[in-house]
Design an enzyme around this catalytic site. Structure first.
Site, PDB file in Angstrom:
ATOM      1  N   ASP A   1       2.483  -4.758 -53.248  1.00 15.17           N
ATOM      2  CA  ASP A   1       3.778  -5.128 -52.680  1.00 15.17           C
ATOM      3  C   ASP A   1       4.105  -6.565 -53.069  1.00 15.17           C
ATOM      4  O   ASP A   1       3.287  -7.461 -52.869  1.00 15.17           O
ATOM      5  CB  ASP A   1       3.739  -4.985 -51.157  1.00 15.17           C
ATOM      6  CG  ASP A   1       5.134  -5.050 -50.539  1.00 15.17           C
ATOM      7  OD1 ASP A   1       6.119  -4.776 -51.249  1.00 15.17           O
ATOM      8  OD2 ASP A   1       5.224  -5.367 -49.338  1.00 15.17           O
TER       9      ASP A   1
ATOM     10  N   TYR B   1       7.233  -9.823 -53.276  1.00 14.40           N
ATOM     11  CA  TYR B   1       7.933 -10.682 -52.315  1.00 14.40           C
ATOM     12  C   TYR B   1       9.079 -11.328 -53.088  1.00 14.40           C
ATOM     13  O   TYR B   1       9.207 -12.530 -53.147  1.00 14.40           O
ATOM     14  CB  TYR B   1       6.908 -11.721 -51.844  1.00 14.40           C
ATOM     15  CG  TYR B   1       7.199 -12.528 -50.615  1.00 14.40           C
ATOM     16  CD1 TYR B   1       7.603 -11.942 -49.419  1.00 14.40           C
ATOM     17  CD2 TYR B   1       7.022 -13.909 -50.629  1.00 14.40           C
ATOM     18  CE1 TYR B   1       7.810 -12.721 -48.289  1.00 14.40           C
ATOM     19  CE2 TYR B   1       7.225 -14.690 -49.501  1.00 14.40           C
ATOM     20  CZ  TYR B   1       7.628 -14.074 -48.335  1.00 14.40           C
ATOM     21  OH  TYR B   1       7.833 -14.833 -47.205  1.00 14.40           O
TER      22      TYR B   1
ATOM     23  N   HIS C   1      14.912 -13.508 -48.628  1.00 13.30           N
ATOM     24  CA  HIS C   1      13.879 -13.106 -47.667  1.00 13.30           C
ATOM     25  C   HIS C   1      12.783 -14.166 -47.565  1.00 13.30           C
ATOM     26  O   HIS C   1      12.416 -14.576 -46.460  1.00 13.30           O
ATOM     27  CB  HIS C   1      13.276 -11.758 -48.083  1.00 13.30           C
ATOM     28  CG  HIS C   1      12.095 -11.350 -47.252  1.00 13.30           C
ATOM     29  ND1 HIS C   1      12.210 -10.987 -45.924  1.00 13.30           N
ATOM     30  CD2 HIS C   1      10.763 -11.272 -47.541  1.00 13.30           C
ATOM     31  CE1 HIS C   1      11.004 -10.695 -45.436  1.00 13.30           C
ATOM     32  NE2 HIS C   1      10.112 -10.855 -46.405  1.00 13.30           N
TER      33      HIS C   1
ATOM     34  N   ARG D   1       7.876 -21.757 -40.672  1.00 11.21           N
ATOM     35  CA  ARG D   1       7.523 -23.145 -40.980  1.00 11.21           C
ATOM     36  C   ARG D   1       8.786 -24.002 -40.949  1.00 11.21           C
ATOM     37  O   ARG D   1       9.209 -24.551 -41.973  1.00 11.21           O
ATOM     38  CB  ARG D   1       6.860 -23.230 -42.376  1.00 11.21           C
ATOM     39  CG  ARG D   1       5.597 -22.386 -42.524  1.00 11.21           C
ATOM     40  CD  ARG D   1       4.997 -22.493 -43.934  1.00 11.21           C
ATOM     41  NE  ARG D   1       5.916 -22.053 -44.972  1.00 11.21           N
ATOM     42  CZ  ARG D   1       6.032 -20.791 -45.395  1.00 11.21           C
ATOM     43  NH1 ARG D   1       5.276 -19.853 -44.890  1.00 11.21           N
ATOM     44  NH2 ARG D   1       6.915 -20.488 -46.331  1.00 11.21           N
TER      45      ARG D   1
ATOM     46  N   GLU E   1      12.825  -1.814 -48.887  1.00 12.97           N
ATOM     47  CA  GLU E   1      12.386  -2.165 -50.239  1.00 12.97           C
ATOM     48  C   GLU E   1      12.702  -1.028 -51.212  1.00 12.97           C
ATOM     49  O   GLU E   1      13.069   0.072 -50.805  1.00 12.97           O
ATOM     50  CB  GLU E   1      10.862  -2.415 -50.257  1.00 12.97           C
ATOM     51  CG  GLU E   1      10.414  -3.427 -49.203  1.00 12.97           C
ATOM     52  CD  GLU E   1       8.992  -3.956 -49.403  1.00 12.97           C
ATOM     53  OE1 GLU E   1       8.429  -3.763 -50.500  1.00 12.97           O
ATOM     54  OE2 GLU E   1       8.460  -4.567 -48.462  1.00 12.97           O
TER      55      GLU E   1
ATOM     56  N   TYR F   1      -3.233 -13.238 -41.317  1.00 14.45           N
ATOM     57  CA  TYR F   1      -2.925 -13.329 -42.750  1.00 14.45           C
ATOM     58  C   TYR F   1      -3.497 -14.558 -43.452  1.00 14.45           C
ATOM     59  O   TYR F   1      -3.588 -14.593 -44.679  1.00 14.45           O
ATOM     60  CB  TYR F   1      -1.421 -13.204 -42.991  1.00 14.45           C
ATOM     61  CG  TYR F   1      -0.623 -14.473 -42.934  1.00 14.45           C
ATOM     62  CD1 TYR F   1      -0.208 -15.116 -44.112  1.00 14.45           C
ATOM     63  CD2 TYR F   1      -0.275 -15.042 -41.715  1.00 14.45           C
ATOM     64  CE1 TYR F   1       0.540 -16.273 -44.053  1.00 14.45           C
ATOM     65  CE2 TYR F   1       0.475 -16.202 -41.651  1.00 14.45           C
ATOM     66  CZ  TYR F   1       0.872 -16.815 -42.820  1.00 14.45           C
ATOM     67  OH  TYR F   1       1.603 -17.971 -42.769  1.00 14.45           O
TER      68      TYR F   1
ATOM     69  N   LYS G   1      -0.073  -4.384 -42.117  1.00 15.03           N
ATOM     70  CA  LYS G   1       0.726  -3.634 -43.087  1.00 15.03           C
ATOM     71  C   LYS G   1       0.138  -2.266 -43.412  1.00 15.03           C
ATOM     72  O   LYS G   1       0.865  -1.362 -43.821  1.00 15.03           O
ATOM     73  CB  LYS G   1       0.779  -4.412 -44.415  1.00 15.03           C
ATOM     74  CG  LYS G   1       1.414  -5.773 -44.333  1.00 15.03           C
ATOM     75  CD  LYS G   1       2.906  -5.658 -44.405  1.00 15.03           C
ATOM     76  CE  LYS G   1       3.539  -7.016 -44.696  1.00 15.03           C
ATOM     77  NZ  LYS G   1       4.996  -6.871 -44.833  1.00 15.03           N
TER      78      LYS G   1
ATOM     79  N   THR H   1       3.056   3.084 -44.989  1.00 13.62           N
ATOM     80  CA  THR H   1       4.163   2.683 -45.852  1.00 13.62           C
ATOM     81  C   THR H   1       4.884   3.972 -46.226  1.00 13.62           C
ATOM     82  O   THR H   1       4.258   4.904 -46.740  1.00 13.62           O
ATOM     83  CB  THR H   1       3.644   2.001 -47.141  1.00 13.62           C
ATOM     84  OG1 THR H   1       2.825   0.891 -46.776  1.00 13.62           O
ATOM     85  CG2 THR H   1       4.790   1.522 -48.013  1.00 13.62           C
TER      86      THR H   1
ATOM     87  N   THR I   1      10.707  -7.112 -49.320  1.00  3.43           N
ATOM     88  CA  THR I   1      11.910  -6.954 -48.515  1.00  3.43           C
ATOM     89  C   THR I   1      13.149  -7.398 -49.279  1.00  3.43           C
ATOM     90  O   THR I   1      13.171  -8.486 -49.859  1.00  3.43           O
ATOM     91  CB  THR I   1      11.798  -7.802 -47.239  1.00  3.43           C
ATOM     92  OG1 THR I   1      10.571  -7.498 -46.605  1.00  3.43           O
ATOM     93  CG2 THR I   1      12.957  -7.540 -46.294  1.00  3.43           C
TER      94      THR I   1
HETATM   95 MN    MN Z   1       6.781  -5.738 -47.929  1.00  2.00          MN
END
Ligand code: MN
Length: 375
Positions: free
Chosen positions: A95, A97, A102, A111, A170, A213, A222, A226, A311
């Site tokens: 996956d 990013y 996003h 953050r 996605e 994480y 996760k 899926t 995403t």
């Molecule tokens: Mn994802």
């Protein structure tokens, strides 16, 4: 119900009718057409053997099927009377990013005092290896996962059902022809390897994810499920959806220079209401760049491997592809007071794109209903 499933689309899936063995079919209008007699590799309970044949066979078969469908020469069943199965046996799952919006939103939420994007983000498509064995077909119920959760103001974690269960809207890309260990797939070689595209929902338990994480990335937050669409849209059916990538600054390193965006519209439907419309064309990294990066170290790929975009979020608030962003970390309820998923909620992701026939095609939808956690 058959809109977007014309002769210019013909997505592949695996279906069965009562008492019959699963085999390959294509969706055409309101029907599922049995194509298992067109090639021996289609008389199988998964697309893998067919996908492994490569682009020439894909093109020839697609043309054969289109001719036979138009001639009414193949058996067809009403689409709402067949069972649909996971269309391919999933190998490795990665996956990415790839949405700038996003990644920036998540950075701002988690953050708030720092630059939204981490220093590597504009230089490479960030990704992680997921769990191929828990990829399920659209319609499969999703049981709320349990795990360790620790809120920002709690001193120790507790165990229990996720309280921040989320979606990630996605697209997924399915490898047909793999590559050898020690070789690379160039950024201009996507069409030699990728068979087609699926809709994909990367269900995410934000509270489990936030605690676990660091420093190795997503894990149990996760890997519980899926979901992918039952229909795989061949890359050829998306030829009219190819469009320019947004500007990439700084220019990517040479091995990443290339690829194109896809003009696919997404709708996120929560309990029957559209709550967001993410535009895939705004994605920063192209599928070709993701695949080139995935193999630049010589990692092999296999038929049935799946890589997902990450995403899809556009620049506007109503184009965000996760509830984390739509509710801004749970602080700003949306759609009449919603933050994260509740038991009984159903999420359907819908996708459409320009077709080669001048109209629009409807990619396979991805549906899932949340069931309560195990006792
Ligand atoms: Mn994802």
């Amino acid at each position: 119900m058959g809109e977007g499933f014309g002769i210019d689309h013909l997505p592949y899936g695996v279906f069965s009718t009562r008492g019959s063995a699963p085999r390959v079919g294509v969706r055409y209008a309101d029907t599922v057409v049995d194509v298992s007699t067109v090639r021996p590799q289609l008389d199988r309970p998964a697309l893998n053997d067919f996908m492994a044949l490569g682009p020439e066979a894909w093109a020839e078969t697609r043309s054969d099927i289109a001719g036979q469908v138009e001639a009414g020469a193949l058996p067809a069943f009403p689409a709402d009377e067949v069972a649909l199965h996971l269309p391919f046996t999933v190998g490795d799952y990665v996956d990415f990013y790839a949405s700038l919006h996003h990644a920036s939103n998540v950075g701002r939420i988690f953050r708030p005092d720092q630059e939204p994007l981490l220093p590597n983000w504009r230089h490479l498509p960030v990704g992680y290896h997921g769990r191929g064995g828990t990829v399920v077909v659209s319609g499969t119920p999703v049981v709320r996962p349990c795990g360790q959760r620790k809120g920002p103001h709690e001193s120790a974690p507790t165990y229990g059902p996720s309280r921040r269960l989320d979606i990630e809207a996605e697209l997924g890309f399915v490898i047909g022809v793999g590559s050898e260990l020690g070789s690379r797939i160039g950024v201009d070689e996507l069409q030699d390897h990728v068979f087609g595209v699926v809709g994909l929902n990367d269900w995410s338990a934000r509270d489990i994810q936030a605690w676990e994480y660091v420093p190795l990335g997503p894990f149990l937050g996760k890997s519980f499920a899926t979901s992918v669409s039952a229909w795989v849209t061949p890359l050829a059916a998306l030829a009219a959806a190819r469009t320019e990538l947004p500007e990439q600054d700084p220019a990517p390193l040479p091995y990443l220079a290339g690829g194109h965006a896809l003009d696919v519209d997404v709708a996120v439907v929560l309990d029957g209401d559209v709550v967001s419309r993410p535009p895939y064309r705004t994605m920063y990294w192209s599928p070709a760049q993701m695949l080139a990066h995935l193999t630049v170290n010589g990692a092999s790929t296999r038929t049935g491997d799946l890589f997902a975009s990450g995403t899809i979020s556009g620049p506007e608030p109503d184009t965000r592809g996760s509830f984390l962003e739509l509710s801004w970390g749970g602080k700003e309820p949306f759609a009449g007071g919603r933050t994260f998923l509740e038991d009984g909620d159903e999420v359907v992701l819908r996708y459409s794109a320009p077709g080669t026939g001048g109209g629009r095609i409807t990619l396979g939808e991805v549906a899932g209903r949340i069931e309560p956690a195990l006792p």
